[in-house]
Design an enzyme around this catalytic site. Sequence first.
Site, PDB file in Angstrom:
ATOM      1  N   ASP A  78       0.829  -1.218   0.000  1.00 34.94           N
ATOM      2  CA  ASP A  78       0.000   0.000   0.000  1.00 34.94           C
ATOM      3  C   ASP A  78       0.857   1.259   0.000  1.00 34.94           C
ATOM      4  O   ASP A  78       1.868   1.336   0.690  1.00 34.94           O
ATOM      5  CB  ASP A  78      -0.881   0.021   1.259  1.00 34.94           C
ATOM      6  CG  ASP A  78      -1.985  -1.013   1.167  1.00 34.94           C
ATOM      7  OD1 ASP A  78      -2.697  -1.007   0.148  1.00 34.94           O
ATOM      8  OD2 ASP A  78      -2.113  -1.830   2.102  1.00 34.94           O
ATOM      9  N   ASP A 138      16.352  -8.162  -3.780  1.00 35.02           N
ATOM     10  CA  ASP A 138      16.818  -7.760  -5.116  1.00 35.02           C
ATOM     11  C   ASP A 138      18.144  -6.987  -5.075  1.00 35.02           C
ATOM     12  O   ASP A 138      18.796  -6.841  -6.114  1.00 35.02           O
ATOM     13  CB  ASP A 138      15.774  -6.864  -5.809  1.00 35.02           C
ATOM     14  CG  ASP A 138      14.407  -7.522  -5.884  1.00 35.02           C
ATOM     15  OD1 ASP A 138      14.347  -8.759  -5.822  1.00 35.02           O
ATOM     16  OD2 ASP A 138      13.403  -6.790  -5.990  1.00 35.02           O
TER      17      ASP A 138
HETATM   18  O1  F6P Z   1      11.168  -7.110  -4.506  1.00 39.78           O
HETATM   19  C1  F6P Z   1      11.186  -8.437  -4.138  1.00 39.78           C
HETATM   20  C2  F6P Z   1      10.448  -9.266  -5.118  1.00 39.78           C
HETATM   21  O2  F6P Z   1      10.470 -10.611  -4.654  1.00 39.78           O
HETATM   22  C3  F6P Z   1      10.946  -9.201  -6.552  1.00 39.78           C
HETATM   23  O3  F6P Z   1      12.102  -9.963  -6.763  1.00 39.78           O
HETATM   24  C4  F6P Z   1       9.737  -9.663  -7.302  1.00 39.78           C
HETATM   25  O4  F6P Z   1       9.729  -9.150  -8.605  1.00 39.78           O
HETATM   26  C5  F6P Z   1       8.604  -9.089  -6.500  1.00 39.78           C
HETATM   27  O5  F6P Z   1       9.104  -8.862  -5.208  1.00 39.78           O
HETATM   28  C6  F6P Z   1       7.378  -9.949  -6.400  1.00 39.78           C
HETATM   29  O6  F6P Z   1       6.397  -9.209  -5.769  1.00 39.78           O
HETATM   30  P1  F6P Z   1       5.074  -9.767  -5.097  1.00 39.78           P
HETATM   31  O7  F6P Z   1       5.424 -10.271  -3.733  1.00 39.78           O
HETATM   32  O8  F6P Z   1       4.195  -8.575  -5.001  1.00 39.78           O
HETATM   33  O9  F6P Z   1       4.563 -10.835  -5.985  1.00 39.78           O
END
Ligand code: F6P
Length: 376
Positions: A78, A138
């Site tokens: 959010d 990341d």
């Molecule tokens: O930023 C961390 C991360 O795991 C990224 O590597 C990936 O693209 C994203 O979050 C996935 O996001 P969500 O948890 O919203 O699916």
Amino acid sequence: MGKKIKRIGILTAGGDSPGLNAAIRGVGKTALGHYGMEIIGFRDGFRGLVENRRLKLDKSTLAGILTVGGTILGTSRDKPHRMVIDGKTRDMTAVIKDNYKKWGLDCVVCLGGGGTQKNALRLQEAGLNVITLPKTIDNDVAMTDSTFGFATALGIATETLDRLHSTAHSHHRIIVAEIMGHRAGWLTLGAGIAGGADVILIPEIPYDVIKIADAIRRRSRSGTNFSIVAVAEGAMSRDDARALDSAEKKLERARTLHDKKEAKIELAALEVRHTGNTMRLAKQLEELTHLESRVTILGYVQRGGTPCAADRVLATRLGSACADLINEEHYGVMVAARGDGTEPVPLERVAGKRKVVPPEHSWVKTARRVGTCLGD
Ligand code: F6P
């Protein structure tokens, strides 16, 4: 009259990552035990600040969390200025400001990645005292040597590549392993080097599938009939990278609502197409090399579970340095990791920036020198 006891709010926002609890504990233990401050946790990211959902952090809530994965506070993506409330997107900054006053906070500590740094800056510009810590698997937050979560995810991805090696070898297959990292290649490059991947594909170096197939065929000719391809979720072919670049430029240049809408539709279509990228790549490699290909998507395994020792140390020292800065009333900064120490970096210098792999980075050079194909 004695000095007023400082009261800190703390929240975790964005995707979770190993080390969040270690950081909460690092801030909390130093703030409570060393400085005698009070600390309130807000649940589920910035939403907790809006909805007044809290967790009082004391000696007992901070005990036993160092090794625990995830975040005891919960998290969400959010944004304060665009939050969905009762089905409608609303700017909740004023509500957050009121609640900040209501709870008598001196500062809010926000633990998060790139998006969180931007949201924290917005709150600072709205008049709140804010400090952030850099968290993400990341490793793409600007102005810090590293982020907590990265080392753990790197270990998990490396171990997975190790395991894939034996099965790829037994079956004489290509195994394409998709690794997270959003639009940065740190995790894939690091795990690819550590796990001895034969091909490493990262977003910063768009690939040519023919070159990858050539590298795999060369291995076959020399008697090695299997290959491990470590591909970042954000990696793309040269053609796709060009198409994305042009759509992004179109959006930047768009002046009318109509042009903006068109550019956004184009970008969304490219994003949808990209979701199948790893599968498509495996299929192309199978056709070009005549070797059987399989795909493994590492996914959320990389974010789960207990943090490794390096992340525990990093999260604890950043958290503890954060409490020092609060004591000095040094707000509006991210606590960056710098060598063995820490450095407060103004949020304006962090927000909206992404740390990607420079093409001449030593990891890139190292991978090339040991004969890894980078797809270019
Ligand atoms: O930023 C961390 C991360 O795991 C990224 O590597 C990936 O693209 C994203 O979050 C996935 O996001 P969500 O948890 O919203 O699916």
